[in-house]
Enzyme design. Structure first.
Site, mmCIF file in Angstrom:
data_model
loop_
_atom_site.group_PDB
_atom_site.id
_atom_site.type_symbol
_atom_site.label_atom_id
_atom_site.label_comp_id
_atom_site.label_asym_id
_atom_site.label_seq_id
_atom_site.Cartn_x
_atom_site.Cartn_y
_atom_site.Cartn_z
ATOM 1 N N SER A 94 0.771 -1.397 -0.048
ATOM 2 C CA SER A 94 -0.101 -0.046 -0.002
ATOM 3 C C SER A 94 0.875 1.311 -0.075
ATOM 4 C CB SER A 94 -0.946 -0.050 1.312
ATOM 5 O OG SER A 94 -0.138 -0.262 2.375
ATOM 6 N N ASP A 300 -3.179 6.514 10.955
ATOM 7 C CA ASP A 300 -3.316 5.082 11.270
ATOM 8 C C ASP A 300 -2.325 4.373 11.507
ATOM 9 O OD1 ASP A 300 -1.895 5.290 8.820
ATOM 10 O OD2 ASP A 300 -3.003 4.021 7.472
ATOM 11 N N HIS A 303 0.583 4.070 7.230
ATOM 12 C CA HIS A 303 0.841 4.752 5.851
ATOM 13 C C HIS A 303 1.616 6.163 5.966
ATOM 14 C CE1 HIS A 303 -2.433 1.829 5.175
ATOM 15 N NE2 HIS A 303 -1.623 1.561 4.273
#
Length: 324
Positions: A94, A300, A303
């Protein structure tokens, strides 16, 4: 009217026909030439922008004159060591595909200037065709996830801005998929096969005017969740590099891997994966390491933020340029 020299053709392109063309936004798609072809025309030595050549020649000039110019352009590109489109694979999970501005359930839509679209920055679409790149770069590739800004666009801008050679375009081949462990990228898996297929298609779409120069790799947060995966990381990464190089016919392909800065879901083996990543740079030739540790992290705790992705893109570009 037949133009017998490049100078007279330049005069023609600089004259009334260009001036009387409708605005770019109002032209039909038939006026647009493929960016790679347009850049070939620019390599012919004319000061007229490639887009103007392309837009003018296709609807107005006879076919033989268009072929003449493209032939001259291809020859000009061949005379420059840096005149080929530079193709880069973007792979991993990601943080490579990009979650900048997209960690709250939706993307905030903020595109920094360093990530703005450019006719000289292309991406290979899900349909395996070159198109002008724009954020989110991995749209249609990293499926099932909310996508945002990644390092690819700022990387491409930085390469174009700092290159001392003639670079008609940078072609980005997005392949990353969020939440994937390294085991999902081994030879014969769906993700590996997709990556190799896309890389081959990218070169084919360049029509002989492209060069695969590097794979940018950012992955490992998922492997930091389990001790077994962390311990096997070095061997698996070494194998991945060998397989990619063999299957793409590039035994010396540059690989720039990003040292992870976070572990998915608070995994306890972050340091072990980072050690493995550093070890690969020592055990496998032409593998570089760029450290993401210390870059801004989103709320979070996994990221990179948009700001961090811009910084990372520039760091990757610096690492690449340092190999030239």
């Amino acid at each position: 009217m037949i133009y017998g020299s490049q100078q007279s053709l330049h005069s023609f392109l600089s004259g009334s026909i260009v001036q009387h063309l409708p605005p770019i936004s109002s032209r039909s798609p038939s006026f647009i030439l493929h960016p790679i072809q347009a850049n070939r025309a620019e390599q012919a030595g004319s000061s007229v922008p490639a887009w103007a050549m392309a837009a003018t020649l296709q609807p107005v000039l006879p076919c033989f004159m268009l072929l003449l110019l493209l032939t001259a352009g291809a020859a000009g590109a061949g005379r420059h060591a840096g005149g080929r489109t530079l193709v880069f694979i973007l792979a991993g999970q990601s943080n490579m595909s990009g979650r900048g501005g997209a960690t709250s359930g939706t993307w905030d839509g903020v595109v920094p200037p360093e990530c703005a679209p450019s006719p000289r920055i292309l991406r290979l679409s899900p349909a395996l065709r070159w198109e002008e790149a724009r954020e989110p770069l991995h749209a249609g590739i990293d499926v099932g996830n909310v996508l945002g800004v990644g390092p690819g666009m700022p990387f491409a801008h930085a390469v174009l801005a700092t290159s001392s050679k003639v670079v008609p375009a940078v072609g980005l081949v997005p392949c990353a998929q969020g939440g994937t462990p390294l085991a999902n990228w081994t030879r014969g898996t769906e993700l590996y096969d997709r990556m190799v297929t896309r890389a081959r298609a990218a070169l084919a779409e360049c029509g002989g005017a492209g060069e695969l120069v590097a794979m940018l790799w950012y992955q490992g947060e998922t492997d930091a969740m389990k001790k077994e995966n962390a311990e096997l990381y070095q061997g698996r990464m070494e194998e991945l590099v060998r397989d990619v190089r063999r299957d793409l016919g590039r035994p010396d392909l540059l690989v720039i891997q990003v040292g992870i800065a976070t572990a998915q879901y608070g995994g306890k083996f972050l340091d072990r994966v980072r050690e493995a990543q550093k070890a690969v740079t020592l055990s496998v030739p032409n593998v570089k390491y760029v450290d993401a540790m210390g870059l801004p992290i989103a709320s979070d705790n996994t990221h990179l933020t948009t700001e961090a992705q811009v910084q990372l893109g520039n760091m990757l570009a610096k690492s690449y340029m340092g190999t030239l």
